[in-house]
Enzyme design. Structure first.
Site, PDB file in Angstrom:
ATOM      1  N   GLU A 199       0.557  -1.611   0.217  1.00  0.00           N
ATOM      2  CA  GLU A 199      -0.073   0.105  -0.097  1.00  0.00           C
ATOM      3  C   GLU A 199       1.091   0.876  -0.191  1.00  0.00           C
ATOM      4  O   GLU A 199       0.636   1.808   1.488  1.00  0.00           O
ATOM      5  CB  GLU A 199      -1.180   0.134   1.343  1.00  0.00           C
ATOM      6  CG  GLU A 199      -1.470   1.274   0.885  1.00  0.00           C
ATOM      7  CD  GLU A 199      -2.671   1.523   1.757  1.00  0.00           C
ATOM      8  OE1 GLU A 199      -3.241  -0.127   2.985  1.00  0.00           O
ATOM      9  OE2 GLU A 199      -3.597   2.050   2.795  1.00  0.00           O
ATOM     10  N   HIS A 217       1.518   4.518  -2.085  1.00  0.00           N
ATOM     11  CA  HIS A 217       1.029   5.505  -2.216  1.00  0.00           C
ATOM     12  C   HIS A 217       1.926   6.182  -3.565  1.00  0.00           C
ATOM     13  O   HIS A 217       3.010   6.311  -3.348  1.00  0.00           O
ATOM     14  CB  HIS A 217      -0.107   6.311  -1.692  1.00  0.00           C
ATOM     15  CG  HIS A 217      -1.263   6.153  -1.349  1.00  0.00           C
ATOM     16  ND1 HIS A 217      -2.113   5.323  -1.564  1.00  0.00           N
ATOM     17  CD2 HIS A 217      -1.014   5.351  -0.007  1.00  0.00           C
ATOM     18  CE1 HIS A 217      -2.886   4.665  -0.758  1.00  0.00           C
ATOM     19  NE2 HIS A 217      -2.309   5.040   0.413  1.00  0.00           N
ATOM     20  N   HIS A 239      -8.915  -0.264  -0.006  1.00  0.00           N
ATOM     21  CA  HIS A 239      -7.918   0.929   0.060  1.00  0.00           C
ATOM     22  C   HIS A 239      -9.218   2.356   0.271  1.00  0.00           C
ATOM     23  O   HIS A 239     -10.709   1.894   0.332  1.00  0.00           O
ATOM     24  CB  HIS A 239      -7.688   1.070  -0.751  1.00  0.00           C
ATOM     25  CG  HIS A 239      -6.650   2.500  -0.381  1.00  0.00           C
ATOM     26  ND1 HIS A 239      -7.438   4.235  -0.077  1.00  0.00           N
ATOM     27  CD2 HIS A 239      -5.178   2.515   0.312  1.00  0.00           C
ATOM     28  CE1 HIS A 239      -6.246   4.558   0.182  1.00  0.00           C
ATOM     29  NE2 HIS A 239      -4.873   3.780   1.009  1.00  0.00           N
ATOM     30  N   ASP A 247       2.730   2.782   3.901  1.00  0.00           N
ATOM     31  CA  ASP A 247       1.282   3.327   3.464  1.00  0.00           C
ATOM     32  C   ASP A 247       1.935   4.994   3.013  1.00  0.00           C
ATOM     33  O   ASP A 247       1.398   6.008   3.584  1.00  0.00           O
ATOM     34  CB  ASP A 247       0.189   3.323   4.605  1.00  0.00           C
ATOM     35  CG  ASP A 247      -1.021   4.150   4.452  1.00  0.00           C
ATOM     36  OD1 ASP A 247      -0.800   4.171   3.080  1.00  0.00           O
ATOM     37  OD2 ASP A 247      -1.617   4.840   4.758  1.00  0.00           O
TER      38      ASP A 247
HETATM   39 ZN    ZN Z   1      -3.066   3.995   1.876  1.00  0.00          ZN
END
Ligand code: ZN
Length: 314
Positions: free
Chosen positions: A8, A10, A149, A270
């Site tokens: 995850e 981005h 998500h 993240d």
């Molecule tokens: Zn995220």
């Protein structure tokens, strides 16, 4: 631990850079926007420092973004892999785009940001609706996972937070929105119809591992309201993976491992909403066995994504 695989993580593309919602303060958002656009030396340097070989990429828009992502992956084939962005406003087109991304671009699945907005700000489509059955059928046939998500709730569902803007985003609204969406998928009977479907949840399962026994226990008493065939908990254990994204707490990780088993947990940070370094400092030193660390950080992802280049982690 070096050689970790992260999911995850981005990024954004210059053409889409004015479309990132502001989930944090403006000063922090400026820095996040800058980092979202960087797919070169700075990100790879952060990855090296955090021991990450292969982060997954999330995209927020469809075909054009997927093609651009494919170019980024081609430039760093042993460091990046792609999750497709899908135009779920048209489920048949989303199925076709996923197939293109998997079979032609070599992507490893899809990442969707919660429900799909349709028309005005208060209309959203959740993926348990029957209009998405052909999409899920294709997902199962392709044998790839879909990462669910978070996003914030529809305007009409925000009343409970009135006067508390500090509870939005990753603080709390993401969790309620995404865990509820996952429960909609389970209770709709989707996983009875497509038992090989795999959905990934971030943030150690959006609280579901801690509440699943109670949810399952009480749902079983709902009589004629039930549209699913198995105990709800069995769907969490057989059709879901969870990642460590944005939830760097050993007690919570251990509870998740106890409920779901080590085979169902994957590493993620993240980035850039969270620090890769903070995530890896925690994970590399967390009080879990080295065997579990290896499975969460590397082996489970290799099993779930068999097309990751052999060179990764060696
Ligand atoms: Zn995220």
């Amino acid at each position: 631990m070096s050689g970790k695989i992260a999911l995850e993580e981005h990024f954004n593309l210059p053409d889409f850079s004015d479309e990132v919602p502001e989930y944090v303060s403006p000063e922090n958002m400026r820095e996040i926007n800058r980092r979202l656009l960087d797919l070169g030396a700075e990100r790879l340097g952060e990855m090296d420092a955090a021991g990450i070989d292969f982060p997954r990429q999330a995209v927020t828009r469809a075909q054009a973004a997927n093609d651009q992502l494919a170019k980024v992956v081609a430039a760093h084939p042993t460091r990046y892999g792609g999750f497709a962005a899908l135009p779920l406003q048209d489920p048949a087109a989303a199925a076709a785009e996923l197939e293109r991304c998997v079979t032609q671009l070599g992507f490893h699945g899809a990442l969707v940001n919660g429900f799909t907005s349709i028309g005005d700000a208060d209309t959203g489509w959740y993926y348990d609706h029957e209009r998405f059955l052909p999409f899920w059928e294709r997902v199962e046939a392709l044998g790839v996972p879909v990462y669910l998500h978070p996003r914030d709730p529809l305007a009409g569902n925000q009343g409970i937070y009135e006067g508390h803007p500090e509870l939005f985003g990753a603080v709390w609204t993401f969790t309620v929105e995404t865990s509820t969406h996952a429960l909609r998928l389970m209770t709709s009977g989707l996983f009875d119809r497509f038992p090989k479907l795999t959905v990934i949840l971030g943030h150690l399962g959006e609280t579901l591992p801690f509440n699943m026994w109670r949810i399952s226990h009480r749902a079983a008493a709902m009589g004629d309201l039930i549209k699913f065939e198995k105990p709800l908990r069995s769907y969490l254990l057989n059709n879901f993976y969870v990642t460590t994204s944005g939830n760097f707490h050993t007690q919570t990780l251990n509870a998740t491992l106890a409920e779901m088993g080590v085979d169902r947990v994957l590493y993620s940070s993240d980035y850039p909403y969270e620090s890769m370094r903070e995530a890896s400092d925690w994970f590399d030193n967390a009080a879990i066995s080295d065997n579990d660390r290896l499975r969460i950080g590397y082996t489970n992802a290799r099993c779930l994504f068999p097309n990751i280049p052999e060179k990764i982690g060696q």
